[in-house]
Design a protein around this motif. Structure first.
Motif, PDB file in Angstrom:
ATOM      1  N   GLY A  20      34.526  37.467  43.104  1.00 22.13           N
ATOM      2  CA  GLY A  20      33.417  38.097  42.394  1.00 22.13           C
ATOM      3  C   GLY A  20      33.057  37.429  41.083  1.00 22.13           C
ATOM      4  O   GLY A  20      31.921  37.009  40.871  1.00 22.13           O
ATOM      5  N   ALA A  21      34.016  37.306  40.181  1.00 28.45           N
ATOM      6  CA  ALA A  21      33.746  36.694  38.881  1.00 28.45           C
ATOM      7  C   ALA A  21      33.692  35.176  38.975  1.00 28.45           C
ATOM      8  O   ALA A  21      32.971  34.524  38.223  1.00 28.45           O
ATOM      9  CB  ALA A  21      34.812  37.115  37.874  1.00 28.45           C
ATOM     10  N   ALA A  22      34.442  34.608  39.906  1.00 30.83           N
ATOM     11  CA  ALA A  22      34.493  33.149  40.035  1.00 30.83           C
ATOM     12  C   ALA A  22      33.164  32.566  40.490  1.00 30.83           C
ATOM     13  O   ALA A  22      32.842  31.421  40.185  1.00 30.83           O
ATOM     14  CB  ALA A  22      35.600  32.747  41.015  1.00 30.83           C
ATOM     15  N   THR A 185      44.127  37.075  42.190  1.00 31.34           N
ATOM     16  CA  THR A 185      43.441  35.899  42.725  1.00 31.34           C
ATOM     17  C   THR A 185      42.378  35.393  41.759  1.00 31.34           C
ATOM     18  O   THR A 185      42.286  34.192  41.468  1.00 31.34           O
ATOM     19  CB  THR A 185      42.788  36.224  44.081  1.00 31.34           C
ATOM     20  OG1 THR A 185      43.802  36.598  45.017  1.00 31.34           O
ATOM     21  CG2 THR A 185      42.030  35.013  44.620  1.00 31.34           C
ATOM     22  N   GLN A 186      41.579  36.306  41.227  1.00 33.84           N
ATOM     23  CA  GLN A 186      40.493  35.892  40.343  1.00 33.84           C
ATOM     24  C   GLN A 186      41.015  35.357  39.011  1.00 33.84           C
ATOM     25  O   GLN A 186      40.528  34.336  38.508  1.00 33.84           O
ATOM     26  CB  GLN A 186      39.534  37.063  40.121  1.00 33.84           C
ATOM     27  CG  GLN A 186      38.788  37.470  41.388  1.00 33.84           C
ATOM     28  CD  GLN A 186      37.574  38.317  41.090  1.00 33.84           C
ATOM     29  OE1 GLN A 186      36.700  37.916  40.324  1.00 33.84           O
ATOM     30  NE2 GLN A 186      37.509  39.498  41.686  1.00 33.84           N
ATOM     31  N   PHE A 187      42.006  36.017  38.435  1.00 35.44           N
ATOM     32  CA  PHE A 187      42.589  35.491  37.199  1.00 35.44           C
ATOM     33  C   PHE A 187      43.244  34.137  37.457  1.00 35.44           C
ATOM     34  O   PHE A 187      43.207  33.238  36.609  1.00 35.44           O
ATOM     35  CB  PHE A 187      43.616  36.471  36.625  1.00 35.44           C
ATOM     36  CG  PHE A 187      43.027  37.476  35.681  1.00 35.44           C
ATOM     37  CD1 PHE A 187      42.439  37.072  34.491  1.00 35.44           C
ATOM     38  CD2 PHE A 187      43.047  38.829  35.979  1.00 35.44           C
ATOM     39  CE1 PHE A 187      41.885  37.994  33.609  1.00 35.44           C
ATOM     40  CE2 PHE A 187      42.500  39.761  35.113  1.00 35.44           C
ATOM     41  CZ  PHE A 187      41.916  39.346  33.925  1.00 35.44           C
ATOM     42  N   GLY A 188      43.840  33.991  38.645  1.00 33.70           N
ATOM     43  CA  GLY A 188      44.450  32.713  39.002  1.00 33.70           C
ATOM     44  C   GLY A 188      43.427  31.599  39.100  1.00 33.70           C
ATOM     45  O   GLY A 188      43.667  30.474  38.648  1.00 33.70           O
ATOM     46  N   LEU A 189      42.258  31.906  39.663  1.00 37.37           N
ATOM     47  CA  LEU A 189      41.196  30.906  39.768  1.00 37.37           C
ATOM     48  C   LEU A 189      40.737  30.448  38.388  1.00 37.37           C
ATOM     49  O   LEU A 189      40.478  29.262  38.160  1.00 37.37           O
ATOM     50  CB  LEU A 189      40.012  31.478  40.553  1.00 37.37           C
ATOM     51  CG  LEU A 189      40.230  31.700  42.060  1.00 37.37           C
ATOM     52  CD1 LEU A 189      39.025  32.399  42.669  1.00 37.37           C
ATOM     53  CD2 LEU A 189      40.481  30.375  42.771  1.00 37.37           C
ATOM     54  N   PHE A 190      40.634  31.392  37.452  1.00 38.11           N
ATOM     55  CA  PHE A 190      40.250  31.027  36.086  1.00 38.11           C
ATOM     56  C   PHE A 190      41.362  30.220  35.419  1.00 38.11           C
ATOM     57  O   PHE A 190      41.104  29.209  34.757  1.00 38.11           O
ATOM     58  CB  PHE A 190      39.967  32.286  35.255  1.00 38.11           C
ATOM     59  CG  PHE A 190      38.568  32.811  35.411  1.00 38.11           C
ATOM     60  CD1 PHE A 190      37.529  32.295  34.647  1.00 38.11           C
ATOM     61  CD2 PHE A 190      38.286  33.830  36.311  1.00 38.11           C
ATOM     62  CE1 PHE A 190      36.238  32.776  34.781  1.00 38.11           C
ATOM     63  CE2 PHE A 190      36.999  34.319  36.451  1.00 38.11           C
ATOM     64  CZ  PHE A 190      35.968  33.791  35.689  1.00 38.11           C
ATOM     65  N   LYS A 191      42.598  30.666  35.586  1.00 42.13           N
ATOM     66  CA  LYS A 191      43.727  30.012  34.926  1.00 42.13           C
ATOM     67  C   LYS A 191      43.911  28.581  35.412  1.00 42.13           C
ATOM     68  O   LYS A 191      44.221  27.671  34.624  1.00 42.13           O
ATOM     69  CB  LYS A 191      45.003  30.820  35.200  1.00 42.13           C
ATOM     70  CG  LYS A 191      46.217  30.370  34.404  1.00 42.13           C
ATOM     71  CD  LYS A 191      46.051  30.680  32.935  1.00 42.13           C
ATOM     72  CE  LYS A 191      47.318  30.355  32.155  1.00 42.13           C
ATOM     73  NZ  LYS A 191      47.160  30.629  30.703  1.00 42.13           N
TER      74      LYS A 191
END
Length: 218
Positions: A20-22, A185-191
């Motif tokens: 969603g955010a990615a 998952t989303q925080f991981g994509l940002f990180k």
């Protein structure tokens, strides 16, 4: 049509859940489409009567109008869509807190708490856009993917003029598992920096950040 719509909700929920955010403005556009389509479905009888339609045709027209409006608003004012989504999710959480956790009944307590939690989450979404968007998309994605929110939920809400069928149970283990998976998952994509690569591959997309958050050094 109902079955196809149900499958679309589950698939759309999966996309929101993990990306969603990615997906930057594309994710917000999908969020706007979901919210707009849902709102259109709820007011389908009113819209249908105004334009001389009824039944499934009225529902289809109302959903289409809602989806288009949601996407257009998303592309125009991204932060507004996130804030509106925050208000919607916050309000439903407020109803859940009052009804399921506190066991309080009555329209006034529900409305008061729903309004308060909705405004609070909408306010936070304006400043913590990335964090709020991750939480909101993971929440809605998990709700659709776990089938806690279905076409039947919206049908009941529209016919009974109540939001109770749209309130998600936070105690559902499938929902909780999917929600946690989506957030991680989303925080991981940002990180890991993959969001920048995704945004770079999508025309018009950019990396969504919280207010005051600095771009990481490359």
């Amino acid at each position: 049509m109902v079955e196809l719509t149900g499958v679309a909700l589950i698939l759309g929920g999966g996309v929101l859940l993990a990306f969603g955010a990615a997906l930057s403005v594309y994710g917000v556009a999908l969020l706007g489409a979901v919210l707009g389509g849902g709102a259109g479905y709820l007011v389908a009888p009113t819209i249908g009567g105004a334009i001389g339609l009824s039944g499934a045709v009225a529902s289809l027209a109302a959903v289409a109008i809602g989806v288009v409006a949601g996407v257009l608003i998303a592309y125009t004012v991204l932060s507004m869509v996130v804030a509106i989504a925050g208000f919607a999710v916050g309000s439903l959480l407020g109803v859940y807190i009052v009804s399921d956790l506190a066991g309080v009944s009555g329209m006034l307590p529900k409305a008061g708490v729903a309004l308060g939690t909705g405004i609070l989450l909408a306010f936070l979404a304006m400043f913590l856009t990335k964090t709020a968007l991750i939480g909101i998309t993971a929440f809605l994605g998990a709700s659709f993917a776990s089938t806690q929110l279905t076409v039947g939920s919206f049908e009941t809400a529209a016919s009974d003029l109540t939001v109770d069928p749209l309130v998600v149970s936070l105690e559902n283990p499938i929902f909780l598992g999917l929600f946690a998976l989506g957030v991680l998952t989303q925080f991981g994509l940002f990180k890991l920096g993959w969001v920048g690569k995704i945004a770079g591959a999508l025309p018009g997309a950019s990396v969504i950040r919280d207010r005051g958050e600095q771009e990481p050094a490359s």
